[in-house]
Scaffold this active site. Structure first.
Site, PDB file in Angstrom:
ATOM      1  CE1 TYR A   1    -108.438 -11.635 -16.417  1.00  0.00           C
ATOM      2  CE2 TYR A   1    -109.323 -12.220 -18.551  1.00  0.00           C
ATOM      3  CZ  TYR A   1    -108.247 -12.032 -17.703  1.00  0.00           C
ATOM      4  OH  TYR A   1    -106.971 -12.224 -18.163  1.00  0.00           O
TER       5      TYR A   1
ATOM      6  CB  SER B   1    -103.864 -12.175 -18.747  1.00  0.00           C
ATOM      7  OG  SER B   1    -104.231 -13.521 -18.616  1.00  0.00           O
TER       8      SER B   1
ATOM      9  CE1 TYR C   1    -102.379 -19.053 -21.908  1.00  0.00           C
ATOM     10  CE2 TYR C   1    -102.790 -16.995 -23.080  1.00  0.00           C
ATOM     11  CZ  TYR C   1    -102.898 -17.772 -21.944  1.00  0.00           C
ATOM     12  OH  TYR C   1    -103.502 -17.264 -20.810  1.00  0.00           O
TER      13      TYR C   1
ATOM     14  CB  VAL D   1    -102.084 -14.657 -12.721  1.00  0.00           C
ATOM     15  CG1 VAL D   1    -103.573 -14.839 -12.854  1.00  0.00           C
ATOM     16  CG2 VAL D   1    -101.295 -15.321 -13.812  1.00  0.00           C
TER      17      VAL D   1
ATOM     18  CE  LYS E   1    -105.199 -14.108 -21.578  1.00  0.00           C
ATOM     19  NZ  LYS E   1    -106.213 -14.372 -20.519  1.00  0.00           N
TER      20      LYS E   1
HETATM   21  O1  DON Z   1    -103.152 -18.777 -18.718  1.00  0.00           O
HETATM   22  C1  DON Z   1    -102.958 -18.457 -17.581  1.00  0.00           C
HETATM   23  O2  DON Z   1    -103.565 -18.920 -16.694  1.00  0.00           O
HETATM   24  C2  DON Z   1    -101.932 -17.422 -17.328  1.00  0.00           C
HETATM   25  N1  DON Z   1    -100.829 -17.539 -18.216  1.00  0.00           N
HETATM   26  C3  DON Z   1    -102.455 -16.030 -17.519  1.00  0.00           C
HETATM   27  C4  DON Z   1    -103.657 -15.772 -16.738  1.00  0.00           C
HETATM   28  C5  DON Z   1    -103.784 -14.354 -16.297  1.00  0.00           C
HETATM   29  O3  DON Z   1    -102.860 -13.604 -16.306  1.00  0.00           O
HETATM   30  C6  DON Z   1    -105.101 -13.908 -15.847  1.00  0.00           C
HETATM   31  N2  DON Z   1    -105.157 -12.552 -15.493  1.00  0.00           N
HETATM   32  N3  DON Z   1    -105.537 -11.994 -14.540  1.00  0.00           N
END
Ligand code: DON
Length: 618
Positions: free
Chosen positions: A250, A73, A198, A268, A76
């Site tokens: 978040y 993420s 994405y 993540v 982003k």
């Molecule tokens: O879309 C997802 O679930 C992952 N590619 C990215 C989510 C993420 O990094 C959330 N951050 N803390």
């Protein structure tokens, strides 16, 4: 653990501090590696790295700062920036909101009615942002995303194919979000296209050193401090940092701002990127996540860093109070131009009408307000204010407006505002030039150095009290070195001196050359100059007709301590050291008279230099 990196880290107080943080939080057992994307589960839960990069490109790192992981993420904010570049603020705001959702990153947080994602930091908003990236084909669009992220990192980044496939094959929740967005026409094409972009952007491999430099690029107004390349136009930086502040963490965003107070983004795979605008980027990596999907050790490290280093972006800064480095006047500070005793006396009397303000730091609204308030308080009709910007790193738009308005306001009360060292701030001087051009009768006065601005002010003040006709040419009798000499002595001297002339720009002698002649300036101007590290010649003093230079030839011989250059066409007499020595035998009174005057000249120069040093200390 990279021993070489850690040894280097311990070489600096910042590096040492980071190593202490690493050691302190390595013991934190909490958190679990993400498994919902199967490939991520392979991460070593003990990986742990910390890195700080300053806005001028200096890097401090410790631990596994070179260990690769996928950006997830944290991609982003960078893709949101690219969407702003490609579509403009209004179109992007029309498709994606900027309100914190207060929900988890993968929640289907869409605005009622429009279906617009609440912000670009949650997955829904990020998928919509990816869809706004321009390109001839999906491959071209991803290449543009990879290229811009590489600009931020300052090196070519790559896709982690295994993580990409793992995410693509298990991204059902994101697919659901994609189809919801298609349902609300937020996505205008097959959602698989935006979803694939994405998944790919999340699977770009980085290190926490890359994150720190990407952060430093945003902190440095979109310019990568290591490469100098522009990754994002300045105007969009605030927009990206704003959504990072309000939405980057978040449903932990509120507490994050409260405790840490830095625009940030987590991923993540265990990365956290945090930024102090204008100052630094922080990258932390540890795959152990809390229930919100934020790195446990990453949050703790950022909390300690912010508290210990006072990084909270809302901490009151007193920078404006320190904007004025010094306030002086022509009564104590003069240009490097040597003045006659009569001229120096006039400048002593009226020097107070020229005030010199030395500003420092980054000039924003509050700093410019301090300058405007101070300058307008101390100046009146027929006076001059010099604003020296030698130690100013930047002047932003607001400060530019205020300083220009200050110039107009001062002119209305008969005060002339002059800038020195403004050339180092091209954006500011361009603004001033354009604004002044639109203002009838407003003359923009800028000088490359404070010395030249002082010289100009001195000549304005002296022009008010003309000392009789400027002789232009000064004969031997009128020379400083000949003061008090008898007519006979002058006649003798005339026999021994030789006439010399030099073209404008010609060096009369260079540093290190033998000190074998003293010069009596008949007409023109010469300057003693020293070459600066950047190759520019810095003026140390300027002499005009009637003054002497090269007096060391009369004192100890030795070698020249600086260069002397003809500023204009120059005519002068010179007396060789050998002849001067001989005068000791043939005409001792003449020699003593010349020596007495030379010592007076040299002690005058020493007095002026002492004054300058004292003024610098004040
Ligand atoms: O879309 C997802 O679930 C992952 N590619 C990215 C989510 C993420 O990094 C959330 N951050 N803390």
């Amino acid at each position: 653990m990279n021993d070489a990196i850690d040894r280097l880290a311990l070489a600096s107080p910042i590096g040492e501090y980071l190593a202490r943080l690493l050691h302190k939080h390595r013991a934190t057992p909490d958190g679990d590696v993400a498994t919902y994307i199967p490939e991520l589960a392979k991460a070593n839960s003990e990986w742990f790295g910390i890195c700080i990069a300053t806005a001028d490109g200096h890097v401090y790192e410790t631990g596994d700062s070179r260990q690769a992981f996928t950006i997830q993420s944290i991609s982003k904010p960078f893709v949101y920036g690219l969407a702003l570049e490609d579509c403009g603020r209004e179109r992007v705001l029309g498709a994606i909101g900027v309100e914190p959702s207060g929900d988890a990153f993968n929640s289907i947080s869409l605005a009622p009615g429009t279906g617009a994602p609440l912000n670009p930091m949650i997955n829904a908003g990020a998928i919509a942002a990816a869809a706004l990236v321009a390109g001839h084909s999906p491959a071209d669009r991803f290449e543009r995303i990879l290229a811009v992220m590489s600009l931020y990192a300052g090196r070519r980044l790559e896709l982690d194919e295994a993580v990409y496939r793992s995410e693509r094959d298990t991204g059902h929740r994101n697919r659901a979000i994609g189809h919801m967005l298609r349902n609300f026409d937020v996505l205008k094409e097959d959602p698989e296209i935006a979803l694939d972009l994405y998944f790919r952007q999340c699977s770009v491999r980085v290190t926490c050193r890359d994150l720190a430099l990407m952060g430093a690029t945003l902190a440095n107004a979109g310019v990568n401090p290591a490469t100098g390349e522009v990754a994002l136009r300045r105007g969009y930086v605030e927009s990206v940092l704003s959504v990072m502040v309000t939405c980057g963490m978040y449903d932990y965003a509120g507490e994050w701002v409260y405790r840490i107070g830095l625009p940030a983004k987590s991923g993540v795979a265990g990365g956290i990127l945090a930024i102090l605008p204008g100052q630094l980027g922080i990258g932390v990596f540890s795959p152990r996540l809390d229930v919100r999907g934020n790195s446990v050790r990453g949050v703790k490290v950022c909390e300690d860093l912010s508290r210990d280093m006072n990084l909270h972006f809302l901490s009151p800064s007193r920078a404006a109070a320190a904007v004025m480095r010094s306030r002086r006047s022509l009564a104590t500070v003069r240009s490097k131009r040597r003045r006659s005793a009569a001229e120096a006396k006039i400048l002593d009397e009226v020097g107070h009408r020229v005030r010199i303000y030395e500003a420092q730091g980054i000039l924003g609204f509050t700093a410019a307000e301090v300058i405007a308030r101070e300058v307008s308080t101390h100046t009146g009709p027929d006076s001059f204010a010099i604003l020296d910007l030698k130690r100013v790193a930047d002047v932003d738009g607001a400060a530019s407006h205020i300083l220009f308005d200050l110039q107009r306001a001062l002119r209305a009360v008969g005060t002339t505002l002059i800038y020195s060292n403004a050339h180092r701030l091209p954006r500011f001087t361009r603004y001033l030039a354009e604004a002044s051009a639109r203002q009838a009768g407003l003359r923009l006065l800028t000088f490359p150095e404070l010395d030249r601005a002082l010289d100009w002010c001195e000549s304005q003040l002296l022009a008010e009290r003309p000392q009789g006709e400027d002789p232009g040419r000064v004969g031997l009798a009128g020379q400083q070195l000949c003061e008090g000499l008898s007519a006979d002595d002058l006649a003798v001297l005339e026999r021994f001196v030789s006439k010399e002339s030099f073209a404008q720009g010609e060096f009369i002698f260079r540093m290190g050359a033998p000190s074998d002649r003293v010069y009596f300036l008949m007409s023109g101007e010469v300057s003693v100059v020293a070459e600066m590290p950047d190759g520019r010649l810095r003026r140390l003093s300027t002499s005009t007709a009637g003054m002497s230079f090269g007096e060391t030839a009369m004192i100890d011989g030795g070698v020249r301590g600086a260069d002397v250059v003809a500023d204009t066409r120059v005519e002068c007499w010179s007396l060789s050291r050998a002849v001067f020595e001989d005068l000791g035998r043939s005409h001792p009174a003449l020699k003593i008279g010349l020596l007495r005057n030379a010592l007076r000249v040299v002690s005058g120069i020493a007095g002026r230099l002492t004054g300058e040093v004292l003024a610098l200390e004040s």
